[in-house]
Design an enzyme around this catalytic site. Structure first.
Site, short mmCIF file in Angstrom:
data_model
loop_
_atom_site.label_atom_id
_atom_site.label_comp_id
_atom_site.label_asym_id
_atom_site.label_seq_id
_atom_site.Cartn_x
_atom_site.Cartn_y
_atom_site.Cartn_z
N ASN A 130 0.82 -1.20 0.00
CA ASN A 130 0.00 0.00 0.00
C ASN A 130 0.86 1.26 0.00
OD1 ASN A 130 -1.85 2.02 0.39
ND2 ASN A 130 -3.00 0.98 1.99
N ASP A 131 1.45 1.57 1.14
CA ASP A 131 2.17 2.84 1.25
C ASP A 131 3.35 2.94 0.28
OD1 ASP A 131 0.44 3.61 3.23
OD2 ASP A 131 1.66 2.74 4.82
#
Lengths: 101, 474
Positions: free
Chosen positions: B392-393
């Site tokens: 994600n990040d």
């Protein structure tokens, strides 16, 4: 030079060596390197053995030394083996020729 | 130096040399495995040197055998049984035991004073050895518990209260340390032991799971310091030099890891859990996405079938779902179909830096297919399909463009440059940093909701039913 000053020199030079040894580490190796360094820090086995050797057969010291030796060796044996397990995965396969790059 | 002393001294020197070569070699892929062996050999040499210098009585040998048998056997079993996904907590456990060993040696010397002398140097060494050893032990055990999910982050540890608690504990440690020389085997010693152990818990507990690898690396460095201090306690130069080397090298490694994760050591140690302090994105649940396209495994499979170049971006979610083998199978299928497949590995993908490489290597992914961030980023514009699996990040384009984002400045994989992006994710929940991911809302992005392993297996069966990977003449 007294034993203590000598030990301080050893400490200083050892630290400097340690700072220089690791420069650029590829991220791939962060985990194995950490695990390997961790195994090396189990070098406390030497302290445990010295404690046992100097115990003069006093039981409490023998027990403490043995316990500490157990903990340290758990660190050393487990650490080196687990590091080897990880690194074996990187080196197992020989580079395939011509395959996708 | 008399001739009799020469042999152990030479052995020690050889051990130090091998140890240094070992640590150095461990930082290169080609030499790492043999370097690990060298370090193990160095350790054996050091033990041999010590046994020559300090002969043991038969009874002492018995206790050595007991300790060796138990510790060695447990280490052997643990090292063989533990799954690769649990590597971070395993290292934490080993490390904690190393700290415990230093603590026990210092306790033995303090309580029974076997050497007969107790000068100021020895007392200070005992204080350091107990203090650092206890912190290393309790801190590592907490780190392991948090990584295993056994321990949560209690609310009070995210408030400023934790600083007062930890400062009081540190003061208690100091009081014990100052009083220790007057009463070696009494209350001050136990005060020091208890307060240092609690301090180890107090400083590790507030730190979030994402930062735990840095903490373990730092604690690893501490256990080197503890070993060096134990070296002063028992008067072993070999121990001092090895402990100092590991302590210093561990510090550098910690710094390197912090840089890779775009975190400063200070903010890791004193900032609390990342996201806990930053009230962004409504705390993580379905944080206000408006333009999400979701799609089925079938649509994703069609895109894959038509692609010429596919890049997989594996992340934490893949490791949790244990889906690395399914991923390998999928990429084999695509390769047989003539698709060029590579993997983009962010430096902190997985549960700690370098962890993803280990996991994929375990699943037989060829090492050359794992591309590091700097290599793969220029390739994204000519990539047809990117599949993000539980990351994600590390693929959030805001890190490059939005200076108000907490991620701003973190190096990310530029998957938004690719023609088509599929994000496999269980839900729209936020990542570690607890913030929105602009990638999910881009027009070329589609979400495939589901567990990474289930989705990959779905893709596999879709592709097979489309006849991909069958013996088609090339």
């Amino acid at each position: 030079m007294s034993a203590f000053t000598q030990a301080l020199w050893v400490l200083l030079l050892g630290s400097l060596l340690g700072l220089e040894l690791i420069g650029k580490v590829p991220p791939t190796l962060h985990t194995p390197l950490m695990s390997g360094a961790n195994a090396i820090s189990g070098i406390t086995v030497l302290a445990s053995l010295t404690l046992i050797a100097q115990a003069n057969d006093q039981l409490p010291l023998l027990v403490l030394g043995s316990l500490s030796l157990g903990f340290a060796l758990f660190n050393v044996v487990g650490g080196f083996l687990v590091t080897d397990r990880m690194l074996a995965m990187f080196s197992r396969k020989s580079p395939r020729t011509g395959a996708n790059r | 130096m008399a001739g009799l002393d020469l042999l152990p001294a030479l052995i020690d020197l050889g051990a130090v040399l091998l140890l240094a070569l070992g640590i150095k070699g461990l930082s290169k892929v080609s030499t790492a495995r043999s370097a690990n062996g060298l370090a193990a050999l160095a350790m054996a040499l050091a033990v041999l040197g010590l046994l020559i210098q300090q002969p043991l009585s038969p009874q002492a040998w018995l206790w050595v055998a007991i300790g060796t048998g138990l510790g060695g056997l447990l280490g052997l079993i643990t090292a063989q049984r533990v799954p690769m996904t649990a590597m971070p907590e395993t290292v934490a456990l080993f490390n904690g035991c190393g700290g415990m060993a230093s603590l026990l040696v210092a306790l033995g010397v303090a309580l029974f004073n076997p050497g007969g002398s107790s000068g100021l140097v020895e007392q200070i060494s005992i204080v350091i050895s107990v203090f650092v050893g206890a912190i290393t032990f309790s801190g590592s055990i907490v780190a392991m518990g948090k990584l295993q999910g056994w321990i949560d982050t209690p609310g009070w540890t995210q408030s400023t209260m934790r600083h007062s608690v930890n400062i009081s504990l540190a003061v208690a440690c100091l009081a014990g340390a100052i009083a220790l020389p007057g009463d070696m085997a009494g209350a001050p010693l136990w005060l020091l032991v208890v307060a240092s152990s609690l301090l180890g818990i107090g400083v590790t507990l507030p730190i979030g799971g994402a930062d735990m690898p840095v903490v373990i690396s730092l604690l690893n460095s501490y256990s080197g310091v503890a070993a060096a201090a134990a070296g002063f306690v028992v008067g072993s130069q070999m121990l001092i030099v090895a402990g100092a080397m590991v302590g210093a090298a561990g510090l550098i490694l910690t710094q390197v890891m912090c840089t890779a994760m775009n975190r400063s050591l200070v903010s890791v140690l004193f900032g609390g859990a990342l996201g806990g302090s930053a009230p962004v994105g409504g705390g993580g649940e379905e944080a206000g996405y408006t333009r999400i396209t979701s799609c089925s495994a079938e649509e994703c499979a069609i895109a894959l079938e038509a692609a010429e170049r596919v890049v997989f971006v594996p992340g934490y979610g893949l490791a949790v779902a244990q889906a690395q083998h399914a991923l390998r199978e999928l990429s084999k299928l695509l390769e047989n179909h003539g698709v060029e497949v590579t993997y983009a590995i962010h430096p902190v993908a997985g549960r700690m830096p370098g962890h993803m490489n280990v996991l994929l290597a375990e699943a037989d992914v060829p090492y050359e297919q794992l591309l590091e961030m700097d290599t793969v980023n220029p390739e994204f514009p000519r990539t047809d399909v990117v599949i993000v699996l539980g990351a994600n990040d590390v693929v959030n384009p805001d890190a490059k463009t939005d200076s108000t984002s907490p991620l701003y400045g973190m190096p990310v994989l530029e998957v938004d440059q690719a023609r088509q992006v599929f994000v496999v994710k269980r839900s729209l929940g936020a990542g570690y940093a607890g913030i929105k991911n602009a990638l999910f809302e881009l027009p070329q992005t589609a979400m495939v909701f589901g567990d990474a392993k289930a989705v990959l297996n779905g893709l596999l069966s879709e592709l097979r039913s489309m006849g991909v990977g069958k013996k088609v003449a090339a």
